[in-house]
Scaffold this motif. Sequence first.
Motif, short mmCIF file in Angstrom:
data_model
loop_
_atom_site.label_atom_id
_atom_site.label_comp_id
_atom_site.label_asym_id
_atom_site.label_seq_id
_atom_site.Cartn_x
_atom_site.Cartn_y
_atom_site.Cartn_z
N GLY A 30 -3.38 42.74 15.93
CA GLY A 30 -3.85 42.68 17.32
C GLY A 30 -3.66 41.31 17.94
N ARG A 31 -4.04 40.26 17.21
CA ARG A 31 -3.93 38.90 17.75
C ARG A 31 -2.47 38.51 17.93
NH1 ARG A 31 -7.36 34.33 14.82
NH2 ARG A 31 -8.98 35.75 15.60
N THR A 32 -1.64 38.84 16.94
CA THR A 32 -0.21 38.53 17.04
C THR A 32 0.42 39.25 18.22
OG1 THR A 32 -0.06 38.25 14.64
CG2 THR A 32 2.00 38.62 15.82
N LEU A 33 0.05 40.51 18.39
CA LEU A 33 0.59 41.29 19.51
C LEU A 33 0.20 40.68 20.84
CD1 LEU A 33 1.93 43.75 20.80
CD2 LEU A 33 -0.17 45.05 20.38
N THR A 38 1.55 37.66 25.95
CA THR A 38 1.30 36.62 26.96
C THR A 38 2.58 35.89 27.33
OG1 THR A 38 0.77 34.99 25.24
CG2 THR A 38 -1.06 36.24 26.20
N HIS A 39 3.56 35.90 26.43
CA HIS A 39 4.83 35.21 26.69
C HIS A 39 5.86 36.11 27.38
CE1 HIS A 39 3.36 31.84 24.46
NE2 HIS A 39 3.30 32.50 23.32
N TYR A 40 5.53 37.42 27.48
CA TYR A 40 6.50 38.33 28.07
C TYR A 40 6.35 38.33 29.58
CZ TYR A 40 9.56 42.33 28.64
OH TYR A 40 10.60 43.13 29.01
N LYS A 41 7.47 38.42 30.28
CA LYS A 41 7.47 38.25 31.74
C LYS A 41 6.74 39.38 32.47
CE LYS A 41 12.11 40.30 31.92
NZ LYS A 41 13.52 40.09 32.30
N SER A 42 6.74 40.58 31.91
CA SER A 42 6.07 41.70 32.58
C SER A 42 4.56 41.58 32.42
CB SER A 42 6.54 43.03 31.98
OG SER A 42 5.76 44.10 32.51
N GLN A 43 3.85 41.76 33.52
CA GLN A 43 2.39 41.73 33.49
C GLN A 43 1.80 43.12 33.72
OE1 GLN A 43 0.69 38.97 32.60
NE2 GLN A 43 2.74 38.10 32.27
N SER A 44 2.60 44.15 33.49
CA SER A 44 2.14 45.51 33.71
C SER A 44 0.95 45.83 32.79
CB SER A 44 3.26 46.52 33.43
OG SER A 44 2.76 47.84 33.40
N PRO A 45 -0.11 46.42 33.34
CA PRO A 45 -1.25 46.79 32.49
C PRO A 45 -0.89 47.87 31.47
CG PRO A 45 -1.48 47.70 34.71
CD PRO A 45 -0.33 46.75 34.75
N LEU A 78 8.87 42.89 16.34
CA LEU A 78 7.80 43.10 17.32
C LEU A 78 8.23 42.63 18.70
CD1 LEU A 78 4.91 43.96 17.95
CD2 LEU A 78 4.15 41.65 17.30
N ARG A 79 8.91 41.49 18.77
CA ARG A 79 9.40 41.02 20.07
C ARG A 79 10.41 42.01 20.66
NH1 ARG A 79 9.08 35.95 17.41
NH2 ARG A 79 11.28 36.04 16.80
N ASP A 80 11.23 42.59 19.79
CA ASP A 80 12.21 43.58 20.28
C ASP A 80 11.51 44.84 20.80
OD1 ASP A 80 14.29 41.92 19.70
OD2 ASP A 80 14.83 42.89 17.80
N VAL A 81 10.45 45.25 20.12
CA VAL A 81 9.69 46.42 20.59
C VAL A 81 9.06 46.12 21.95
CG1 VAL A 81 7.69 47.90 20.15
CG2 VAL A 81 9.23 47.31 18.27
N ILE A 82 8.54 44.91 22.11
CA ILE A 82 7.94 44.52 23.40
C ILE A 82 9.00 44.54 24.50
CG2 ILE A 82 6.87 42.63 24.67
CD1 ILE A 82 5.44 41.85 22.06
#
Length: 380
Positions: A30-33, A38-45, A78-82
């Motif tokens: 959870g914390r890693t995710l 927070t670093h990803y450009k999309s802020q979609s809920p 995980l970054r690729d999934v995001i």
Amino acid sequence: MDIKVIDQLVEAARRPIELAFGQRVNEFIGRTLDQNLTHYKSQSPMLRQVVIQELGSVLRQLQPDERAFFATAFDSVLRDVIKAAGWKIQMRAQAPDAIERWDENRRMDVVVWMDQLAQQPGDSYLKPLLSKLSREDQLRIAERTLRAIVHSVIQDDARVRSPMFVFHKERVCLEKKLVFDYLHDQIGLYVYQFLDRQAGAFLNEPCLKVRLYARKQLQGLQIMEADDLSKDIMAEVREDFLRKLNTTKTGKDSFFLDSLLSTYLLGFVNRGRLVWHAIKNQLAGDVSPDEIPILAVHDNDEQLKEVLVSCKQQLKPDCKEVIDSRYNNDYLRPLPASEIAADLDKGVKVVEGLIRRCLETLRTYVADECRRQHLIFSPR
């Protein structure tokens, strides 16, 4: 990432209750995710929810021999999934025509599956078409395939809720079946439009669906010449579609197919009221086109499921066993023959041959039953 954690996440992802997987994600990563989000450009809920959904899909289909790499490269995966989830959300709000540059990872997803398609055993009308394609052609076809997926799936509220990504060849990519559903049509159409005007075989299967659809509609109206009239309707649709292609520019403004080709061609039948035109002289009284019922295409899919289940019951016990082992498991992709062989205590080559023969038998049973019921069936 500890491989034992990966094992527990895989187990949770394969449970029928999605909430259990979400709880495991929060517990283990959870914390890693959240830090990555927070670093990803999309802020979609929606992003966190979609990431968990797609991560569950990736883990659920993870093969035993992929887990060690997955654990080692977990942060990157995980970054690729995001990124994949972010792309999915972004595409929901964009019209395909407004997209100037397609995501490079998603283009390569389609190219990866296109390369696999070219290497598959057996002959099909696609093999000679694939041999005509340069890498630039492949990338253009990939973009056209993505257009169709975005238009037909991602922007469909009902279908977009399903996961779309898997882990394949050490990367996160669009799921094979999703891509293949649209890729076959796009390859055939592209080759015809830009490379070879004699390569019209890609229309055969979609036109057959048009014929079966029209015949079923005519039979429902108790028209005696349903078979001949449905052939005429199919020929008219094929001719109209080819005329459209042959009179359309082949540059940037060329024709784009943003759906399945069969769906597009069935639109010719319904929008043009071709069934009404074919039988209007046989109708008693002044019947308008609006009085001729239009069949719902998706109804055919439900009937096909029933036919498939029924036909499977006709197979010999060893065939039912091997097909159930291959498809009725927690994986969303077929279980490898090597694992089935181990479970059944048979040789791998024996199981591969059995799978091939049993699927061919099942395909024959289904095709025969579909012809009997006048259902639209694709042997693909």
